[in-house]
Design a protein around this motif. Structure first.
Motif, PDB file in Angstrom:
ATOM      1  N   LYS A 226     -27.277   4.191 -45.144  1.00 20.94           N
ATOM      2  CA  LYS A 226     -27.488   5.634 -44.934  1.00 20.94           C
ATOM      3  C   LYS A 226     -26.979   6.108 -43.577  1.00 20.94           C
ATOM      4  O   LYS A 226     -26.414   7.197 -43.453  1.00 20.94           O
ATOM      5  CB  LYS A 226     -28.972   5.954 -45.085  1.00 20.94           C
ATOM      6  N   SER A 227     -27.173   5.294 -42.557  1.00 23.65           N
ATOM      7  CA  SER A 227     -26.754   5.735 -41.218  1.00 23.65           C
ATOM      8  C   SER A 227     -25.259   5.572 -40.997  1.00 23.65           C
ATOM      9  O   SER A 227     -24.651   6.333 -40.239  1.00 23.65           O
ATOM     10  CB  SER A 227     -27.503   4.936 -40.146  1.00 23.65           C
ATOM     11  N   GLY A 228     -24.667   4.599 -41.631  1.00 26.30           N
ATOM     12  CA  GLY A 228     -23.244   4.353 -41.463  1.00 26.30           C
ATOM     13  C   GLY A 228     -22.894   3.562 -40.230  1.00 26.30           C
ATOM     14  O   GLY A 228     -21.705   3.308 -39.969  1.00 26.30           O
ATOM     15  N   GLU A 229     -23.904   3.138 -39.455  1.00 26.46           N
ATOM     16  CA  GLU A 229     -23.627   2.422 -38.203  1.00 26.46           C
ATOM     17  C   GLU A 229     -23.028   1.043 -38.467  1.00 26.46           C
ATOM     18  O   GLU A 229     -22.064   0.634 -37.809  1.00 26.46           O
ATOM     19  CB  GLU A 229     -24.916   2.298 -37.386  1.00 26.46           C
ATOM     20  N   THR A 230     -23.616   0.316 -39.427  1.00 23.11           N
ATOM     21  CA  THR A 230     -23.062  -1.002 -39.750  1.00 23.11           C
ATOM     22  C   THR A 230     -21.645  -0.858 -40.289  1.00 23.11           C
ATOM     23  O   THR A 230     -20.742  -1.646 -39.954  1.00 23.11           O
ATOM     24  CB  THR A 230     -23.948  -1.712 -40.777  1.00 23.11           C
ATOM     25  N   MET A 231     -21.444   0.171 -41.100  1.00 24.05           N
ATOM     26  CA  MET A 231     -20.114   0.388 -41.676  1.00 24.05           C
ATOM     27  C   MET A 231     -19.102   0.720 -40.586  1.00 24.05           C
ATOM     28  O   MET A 231     -17.925   0.338 -40.660  1.00 24.05           O
ATOM     29  CB  MET A 231     -20.186   1.520 -42.703  1.00 24.05           C
TER      30      MET A 231
ATOM     31  N   LYS B  85     -13.945 -12.185 -37.776  1.00 24.48           N
ATOM     32  CA  LYS B  85     -13.937 -12.640 -39.178  1.00 24.48           C
ATOM     33  C   LYS B  85     -15.319 -13.149 -39.597  1.00 24.48           C
ATOM     34  O   LYS B  85     -15.782 -12.893 -40.710  1.00 24.48           O
ATOM     35  CB  LYS B  85     -12.889 -13.734 -39.366  1.00 24.48           C
ATOM     36  N   MET B  86     -15.950 -13.884 -38.671  1.00 30.60           N
ATOM     37  CA  MET B  86     -17.282 -14.390 -38.985  1.00 30.60           C
ATOM     38  C   MET B  86     -18.284 -13.249 -39.136  1.00 30.60           C
ATOM     39  O   MET B  86     -19.179 -13.299 -39.987  1.00 30.60           O
ATOM     40  CB  MET B  86     -17.750 -15.356 -37.900  1.00 30.60           C
ATOM     41  N   PHE B  87     -18.138 -12.215 -38.332  1.00 29.22           N
ATOM     42  CA  PHE B  87     -19.035 -11.056 -38.454  1.00 29.22           C
ATOM     43  C   PHE B  87     -18.875 -10.411 -39.831  1.00 29.22           C
ATOM     44  O   PHE B  87     -19.857 -10.047 -40.483  1.00 29.22           O
ATOM     45  CB  PHE B  87     -18.739 -10.043 -37.350  1.00 29.22           C
ATOM     46  N   LEU B  88     -17.610 -10.259 -40.260  1.00 30.82           N
ATOM     47  CA  LEU B  88     -17.367  -9.656 -41.574  1.00 30.82           C
ATOM     48  C   LEU B  88     -17.967 -10.513 -42.682  1.00 30.82           C
ATOM     49  O   LEU B  88     -18.589 -10.002 -43.629  1.00 30.82           O
ATOM     50  CB  LEU B  88     -15.865  -9.476 -41.794  1.00 30.82           C
TER      51      LEU B  88
ATOM     52  N   THR C 201     -15.124  -9.053 -48.386  1.00 35.33           N
ATOM     53  CA  THR C 201     -14.636  -8.906 -49.763  1.00 35.33           C
ATOM     54  C   THR C 201     -14.781  -7.457 -50.201  1.00 35.33           C
ATOM     55  O   THR C 201     -15.600  -6.694 -49.662  1.00 35.33           O
ATOM     56  CB  THR C 201     -15.433  -9.795 -50.732  1.00 35.33           C
ATOM     57  N   PHE C 202     -13.993  -7.077 -51.176  1.00 34.14           N
ATOM     58  CA  PHE C 202     -14.017  -5.716 -51.686  1.00 34.14           C
ATOM     59  C   PHE C 202     -15.392  -5.388 -52.281  1.00 34.14           C
ATOM     60  O   PHE C 202     -15.963  -4.318 -52.024  1.00 34.14           O
ATOM     61  CB  PHE C 202     -12.934  -5.564 -52.756  1.00 34.14           C
ATOM     62  N   ALA C 203     -15.930  -6.338 -53.075  1.00 36.35           N
ATOM     63  CA  ALA C 203     -17.238  -6.119 -53.693  1.00 36.35           C
ATOM     64  C   ALA C 203     -18.324  -6.019 -52.636  1.00 36.35           C
ATOM     65  O   ALA C 203     -19.238  -5.197 -52.727  1.00 36.35           O
ATOM     66  CB  ALA C 203     -17.559  -7.247 -54.667  1.00 36.35           C
ATOM     67  N   GLY C 204     -18.213  -6.870 -51.604  1.00 33.20           N
ATOM     68  CA  GLY C 204     -19.206  -6.818 -50.543  1.00 33.20           C
ATOM     69  C   GLY C 204     -19.195  -5.492 -49.801  1.00 33.20           C
ATOM     70  O   GLY C 204     -20.244  -4.960 -49.418  1.00 33.20           O
ATOM     71  N   LEU C 205     -18.001  -4.933 -49.583  1.00 31.55           N
ATOM     72  CA  LEU C 205     -17.903  -3.647 -48.902  1.00 31.55           C
ATOM     73  C   LEU C 205     -18.582  -2.534 -49.712  1.00 31.55           C
ATOM     74  O   LEU C 205     -19.199  -1.629 -49.135  1.00 31.55           O
ATOM     75  CB  LEU C 205     -16.428  -3.298 -48.666  1.00 31.55           C
TER      76      LEU C 205
ATOM     77  N   GLU D  30     -20.416 -12.645 -42.374  1.00 35.83           N
ATOM     78  CA  GLU D  30     -21.871 -12.608 -42.265  1.00 35.83           C
ATOM     79  C   GLU D  30     -22.430 -11.325 -42.890  1.00 35.83           C
ATOM     80  O   GLU D  30     -23.510 -11.336 -43.493  1.00 35.83           O
ATOM     81  CB  GLU D  30     -22.268 -12.695 -40.791  1.00 35.83           C
ATOM     82  N   GLN D  31     -21.711 -10.217 -42.769  1.00 32.56           N
ATOM     83  CA  GLN D  31     -22.146  -8.940 -43.325  1.00 32.56           C
ATOM     84  C   GLN D  31     -21.703  -8.760 -44.782  1.00 32.56           C
ATOM     85  O   GLN D  31     -21.931  -7.706 -45.373  1.00 32.56           O
ATOM     86  CB  GLN D  31     -21.579  -7.780 -42.488  1.00 32.56           C
TER      87      GLN D  31
END
Length: 1313
Positions: free
Chosen positions: A1086-1091, A1065-1068, A1075-1079, A1070-1071
């Protein structure tokens, strides 16, 4: 010895000129020498004359024996000899000239009852010579040769014979405020019909003049269109003609109210308005409505001075005068015309100047042709000052001395600082005349304008011209317009308050004299005196809608731009704003090139040939000196030498200098100046304001005020002169800005109601509270420039006193006490007094801005208290902690109240610094900053050892509200126990504060991600976004765990699992992926790795904790959708069917009344059919209604006007690949260029975009857009409001489809017809 005094030569409406007392029994005709002949009175009979005419100097200290008036009286006074026939007779008036030691001249005459002097030929009978033509001229002009003295005329007329109507053309010559017509058939076969054949008039009844003055003026178009008032019925509307008794009961009171309205100080200046009773037929009895109306006017005008009478013949006059003399004792003969027939009256008035253009006015048309613009049609377009092809042609006999004099006057007025007139350009084009000076940027601006025709991208484009005050920006723009008048239909905007009306009249101008099939001639519209580009952008959008309403063809849209707005923006940073502006623009600064300096030097030599002392044309000379401040200072020092601030002249000068320094476009109405200077109209030869302001008048200039120039004003010649005056007053005479401001605020006169005084009151308020945007260093002033200057150079108490006095002047304005509160807490650190003024502001107007000020006071008080502790090198004691938390609680409560108000208020706040319709972000920012301050204080307490990971984790759990303070491990001692007691006292507040801060961060995410920023908000938006990002990093640092420590912790499986869940949860968070807007921000990954990591977290949490929260499920689905588009081969992705199944489950849970729009947004993305899908989900229409409803509920009113961002658009592929992220559609690597392309819609003209997106087909019905999919019609909103033509025409269209949080949007709408 008999003596004759010299009369005054000033052209004025009240000149005391007692003639010899003649025997009225032998002659009852008196020649008028002015429009206001006064009865003899016991007033003082000496009047101050103007010093400065050198011809008079030899005569200053002696009286003149009567010889020949032409030989004795100097040239300066010969106009009197020419206009008044002085006849030697039985009696002569004695006038005396007395020269004072100060060099002033007084002259006057004793009253008729004081003494008489016999002439040599005492037996000769004297007969007054009459000349009613000359008399009529004097009555209308006050002895001048033009009609310029009176600002407005009011006509009161009765019914005449048909043969009289052809001789009433002179009505079109007069600047009519209104006509009171007692002929009920006037609009059918009377004077009204005749007038409206040539000029525009609005037809009214007396009742239309009832109501709030501003509303009446606006609704009736007073000042700029004639109001024709039917005062005894209007038969073509079945409004019957009343007999006298019925009229007295019904209409008389209405006319009294109407006349009372017209003579309110804020409507018409009594001394500048002339009432003309036009008797086309005899008035037989006092029981006639027109006679009752005369008595009404007599009461309202305060006498007969401003009323004249033009009668059909002498018989009509005799009857009229007889009726008046029965009621009053005065004789109206001197103010009456009755020996001229209507043809002679018409001819005499028509030949008076200023001459109207005898030729027909021409507008350019297609194929180098022209069309005639009728006067009445031009008057209908009342918001525009139209520039014609043949402007100024034929207005004067250019070989006459009159034209030569006019030329010199117009030149002098302009080069002294007056606004440039079309006549200035016309004169410069005449043979033997030298061309008008062209600034270096002339060609650049002209090219910028003309290029819009060849390379137009829209039906209406905006070209901004940024310029320093007083550097010639408006003159340059008008020069360009003058030279393009044969290619464009040119107009200057007069009224910027009615966009819809302006747009409609622009459309009328463009289509004037053309058929629908003919080619359109582009329109060039000049918008002057703008403070920014926002208003011009709104006008542009409004004009675009109007053009679409009139169904301009696609071909025409692509080939030319029918309307170009040239927007002159006054700014102190023209070059910087030019660089920041994304629309077409150019700039001009207060700096001349070498060529420009040479041109000004050459122009000076030309002026020396035609003008005396052109060195006194200070506005011109300032530019010639390349805006040399030393030159300006020398001018001001010389003129202000020996200034006496005890005089009214010096006080008024200081006030004008103050206003024009800080509000360059400000002015003071002439009537206010007259009242301030104590100028009472006791004599015909009354001084003008500029004459009265000697020796400072060379620094001043007259101008017109109001959007339609409805009143005369006085201002400083140049902005630099105003600034130099303030400096000189300060340095030489120790007269501070605060002294002048207090003097201004202390004077009741400036705050009374009157014509032009509302504008003055607004100028003063702006000077006190209008904060300055500094684009250059991205810093906004805390207060107005005046207040900042006083704060810097003078005592702080001065600022306090100014705001105190201003608050009593602006009792209904919350901005003044709010500004004082801000000053007290920012600069004086007097938080208690600041809080009192802030609360006063909320009592006047409670809105998010005033309530937010209360929160800011508490927040700054908190920071101040903490700083005091640090400066004293003290540790934060438990007492300090308790006080800090109490203040933080007050601040947060105020910010929370401001947040609620900002989400509900509909009206913009009055503080001019704040952009209209802007959302108040300050309260959300205040909550975040207050929380960070408190979290930092608590984390720094010796009570917590943050080096110990376990203690740190306990602190985080406590702040989240997961554990009570007593569960935290600490060393048991007295000091720590006190800390625990304080934290226990505020145990509910601290977790709540964390939640509030998190809520504010989420709001900013939605604010910046869901909605487009408007152009004028982009700069502040970028700064705010950076600030929020910095705050979030600090915020998240209080709640993150070190991964290594978490992984090393032994323990039971379920404890370890709980820690893993917490870490995920903390990772989410932090990134910013919780939240929907944050996503949605991760669409740019571009790489999609974080996603991919984020999706793994959601999958883990979904499997382990089985959350039932709909928000979690929508986030899970969106994360998978984004990953599918960014990294389709990832093993973490849920299949499309699984996503749709989860979506349907979620939609069953939330229903169609859910208060958040995110589930419905996902439904549109996942269920929207691709081009190959024949069927469509039956609930799509329901979800569209639901997302619109929930987004309206979530977004504050002020944010609904901002466009929503479509993060996905519909592509040509199938499956989830049909959804194209907007992030992949950026055409340029430059973010600003991409943003411009999206905002203008030009992005859809790019081939790559066309190949990627699917153009769908639909219809426009009653202004709404629908997609046609099989037998279904799905409603969508246009992305740009002006993309849909008004008029509710049902048309077939095609467009690209985008998905925004407010519902589906249609881009690049093209009409198929």
């Amino acid at each position: 010895m008999e003596y004759l005094a010299l009369p005054d030569t000033t052209t004025s409406c009240k000149q005391e000129m007692p003639l010899t007392q003649m025997n009225r029994e032998t002659s009852n005709e008196t020649e008028a020498v002015s429009c206001k002949t006064e009865m003899p009175s016991q007033r003082p009979h000496f009047q101050r004359a103007e010093k400065g005419n050198e011809d008079v100097n030899p005569l200053l200290r002696k009286v003149l024996p009567i010889v020949s008036l032409r030989t004795v009286v100097p040239a300066a006074f010969r106009s009197f000899a020419n206009s008044c026939r002085v006849v030697a007779g039985r009696f002569l008036t004695v006038l005396s000239i007395i020269a004072t030691p100060r060099g002033e001249i007084f002259f006057g005459a004793p009253g008729r009852d004081q003494f008489q002097i016999s002439a040599t030929n005492s037996n000769r009978e004297v007969k007054e010579e009459t000349d009613h033509g000359e008399k009529l001229k004097n009555l209308l002009t006050c002895g001048a040769s033009t009609l310029g003295h009176y600002s407005y005329f009011i006509i009161v007329m009765n019914k005449g014979d048909p043969d009289q109507l052809e001789h009433l053309q002179f009505l079109c010559k007069l600047n009519l405020f209104c006509v009171l017509d007692f002929d009920p058939n006037s609009n059918t076969n009377g004077a009204c019909k005749q007038y409206r054949e040539f000029c525009h008039a609005n037809l009214h009844f007396p009742t239309h003049f009832q109501g709030e003055p501003r509303s009446v003026v606006k609704n009736l178009n007073l000042y700029h269109q004639t109001s024709w008032v039917f005062c005894n019925g209007r038969l073509d509307l079945d409004s019957r003609h009343l007999d006298y008794q019925h009229w007295l009961k019904v209409t008389h009171r209405e006319i009294e109210q109407m006349v009372s309205f017209m003579f309110k100080p804020e409507i018409l200046p009594g001394s500048r308005c002339l009432v003309i009773f036009l008797l086309l037929s005899s008035v037989e009895s006092e029981k006639d409505p027109i006679f009752d109306t005369f008595m009404t006017f007599h009461r309202q005008c305060g006498g007969e001075e401003n009323i004249i009478h033009i009668c059909k013949n002498e018989n009509t006059f005799d009857k009229w005068q007889s009726l008046i003399q029965k009621k009053y004792e005065f004789d109206i003969r001197k103010q009456s015309i009755y020996e001229l027939n209507w043809s002679q009256v018409n001819g005499q008035i028509m030949k008076l100047g200023p001459h109207s253009q005898p030729f027909e006015k021409l507008l350019p048309s297609a194929g180098c042709s022209s069309v005639i613009l009728k006067t009445k049609d031009a008057q209908r377009m009342n918001t525009l000052e139209i520039l014609c092809e043949n402007e100024c042609e034929g207005a004067y006999d250019e070989n006459s001395s009159e034209f030569h004099n006019v030329k010199l006057e117009v030149e002098e007025e302009f080069y002294r600082g007056g606004e440039v007139k079309w006549l200035n350009f016309y004169i410069s084009e005449k043979r033997k005349a030298k061309p008008f000076i062209k600034r270096d940027k002339y060609e650049a601006v002209r090219t910028k304008v003309t290029s819009q025709i060849k390379h137009a991208k829209s039906t209406c484009v905006l070209v901004n011209l940024f310029h320093h005050p007083g550097c010639g920006g408006t003159t340059l723009a008008k020069h360009v317009m003058w030279d393009l008048r044969n290619q464009f239909r040119c107009a200057v905007l007069k009224d910027s308050s009615a966009d819809e009306q302006v747009a409609s009249q622009i459309m009328d101008l463009m289509k004037y004299g053309k058929s629908d099939e003919s080619l359109q001639t582009p329109v060039l519209l000049l918008v002057d005196d703008s403070k920014d580009t926002e208003a011009a952008e709104k006008l542009r959008n409004c004009i675009r809608r109007q053009l679409d309403k009139n169904c301009l063809g696609k071909k025409e849209k692509s080939l030319s731009s029918p309307v170009i707005i040239l927007n002159c923006v006054r700014t102190h940073f023209p070059k910087v704003q030019y660089k920041c502006c994304e629309t077409e623009s150019q700039y001009i600064t207060a700096e001349l090139t070498k060529k420009e300096q040479d041109d000004f030097e050459e122009k000076l030599q030309e002026l020396k040939e035609n003008h005396e002392r052109p060195e006194n044309f200070y506005s011109f000379m300032i530019m010639k000196s390349n805006f040399d401040q030393k030159y300006v200072k020398n001018i001001v020092c010389n003129i202000l030498k020996d200034l006496d601030m005890d005089t009214r002249q010096a006080q008024l000068l200081s006030i004008m200098a103050l206003l024009n320094s800080y509000i360059p476009e400000s002015n003071i109405s002439q009537s206010v100046c007259e009242d301030f200077l104590g100028m009472k109209p006791l004599f015909w030869g009354k001084e003008t304001v500029l004459e009265k302001m000697e020796p400072y008048s060379n620094l001043l200039i007259g101008s017109k005020g109001g959007p339609y120039g409805e009143y005369s004003t006085i201002r400083m010649q140049h902005h630099d002169i105003a600034c130099a005056c303030l400096e000189e007053l300060d340095l030489t005479y120790n007269i501070k800005r605060s002294d002048i401001t207090m003097n201004l605020l202390h004077c009741d006169l400036f705050f009374r109601t009157g014509l032009g005084k509302d504008a003055l009151i607004l100028f003063i308020q702006r000077m006190l509270i209008e904060r300055q945007r500094n684009v250059e260093n991205e810093r906004n002033t805390q207060f107005s420039l005046l207040i900042e200057k006083i704060h810097k150079d003078e005592e702080r108490q001065k600022v306090h006193d100014i705001f105190m006095k201003a608050s009593s002047r602006y009792e209904t304005s919350a901005s003044i006490p709010q500004a004082l509160a801000r000053y007290l807490y920012l600069y004086e650190r007097d938080f208690s007094q600041a809080l009192g003024w802030a609360e006063n502001a909320t009592k006047i107007t409670e809105n998010s801005f005033t309530v937010d000020t209360i929160g800011q006071i508490h927040k700054n008080h908190l920071k101040y208290k903490i700083q005091q502790v640090k400066e004293q090198e003290m540790s934060c004691s438990s007492e300090h902690l308790d006080a800090f938390l109490e203040i933080a609680k007050k601040a947060t409560n105020a910010f929370q109240r401001a947040q609620k108000l900002s989400k509900t208020e509909n009206e913009p706040y009055e503080d001019c610094y704040l952009t209209k319709d802007s959302y108040n972000q300050s309260a959300d920012m205040g909550v975040i900053e207050t929380a960070l301050i408190i979290f930092e204080i608590i984390s720094s307490l010796p009570f917590f050892d943050l080096k110990d990971p376990l203690t740190r984790r306990q602190l985080q759990s406590f702040l989240k509200g997961n554990i009570p303070i007593i569960s935290v491990r600490f060393e048991d001692n007295v000091v720590n126990q006190k800390y625990v007691d304080v934290l226990k006292k505020h145990e509910q507040f601290l977790p709540w504060l964390k939640v509030q801060a998190k809520t504010s961060f989420e709001f900013f995410d939605r604010y910046f991600i869901y909605l487009k920023s408007r152009k004028f908000e982009e700069e502040s938006g970028h700064r705010c976004r950076r600030k929020v990002s910095e705050h979030f990093k600090k915020y998240i640092s209080f709640f993150t765990l070190e991964d290594e420590w978490a992984q090393k912790q032994p323990g039971k499986t379920f404890l370890r699992e709980n820690m893993d869940i917490e870490a995920q949860k903390m990772f989410l968070e932090e990134q910013k992926a919780d939240t929907f807007a944050g996503l949605l921000q991760h669409l740019e990954d571009k790489s999609g790795e974080t996603m991919e990591k984020i999706t793994e977290c959601y999958t883990f949490l979904n499997e382990r904790s089985k959350p039932r929260n709909p928000n979690f499920k929508t986030n899970l689905m969106l994360a998978n959708l984004i990953l599918h588009l960014l990294k389709p081969k990832s093993k973490c992705i849920m299949h499309e069917r699984a996503l749709i199944q989860l979506l349907r489950q979620t939609m069953q849970e939330v229903g169609v009344k859910y208060s958040f729009p995110e589930p419905y947004y996902l439904a549109l993305l996942l269920l929207w059919p691709c081009s190959s899908t024949p069927d469509i989900d039956k609930n799509i229409g329901i979800y569209i209604d639901a997302i619109r409803s929930s987004s309206r509920h979530q977004l504050p009113h002020s944010l609904r006007k901002r466009g929503a961002i479509s993060h996905f658009l519909l592509g040509k592929k199938s499956g989830l690949k049909r959804l194209v992220p907007k992030a992949k559609l950026y055409f340029s690597k430059d973010p600003k260029e991409s943003n411009r392309l999206w905002q203008s819609g030009d992005i859809f003209a790019q081939k790559d975009i066309k190949d990627c997106l699917l153009r769908v087909h639909g219809t426009v019905e009653q202004g709404e857009v629908y997609i046609e999919h099989g037998k279904h019609k799905i409603p969508v909103h246009p992305a740009f409001l002006d993309a849909v033509r008004t008029g509710y025409s049902t048309e077939k269209v095609s467009f690209y489809l985008g998905f925004a949080m407010t519902g589906p949007l249609a881009y690049d709408i093209q009409y198929e017809n």
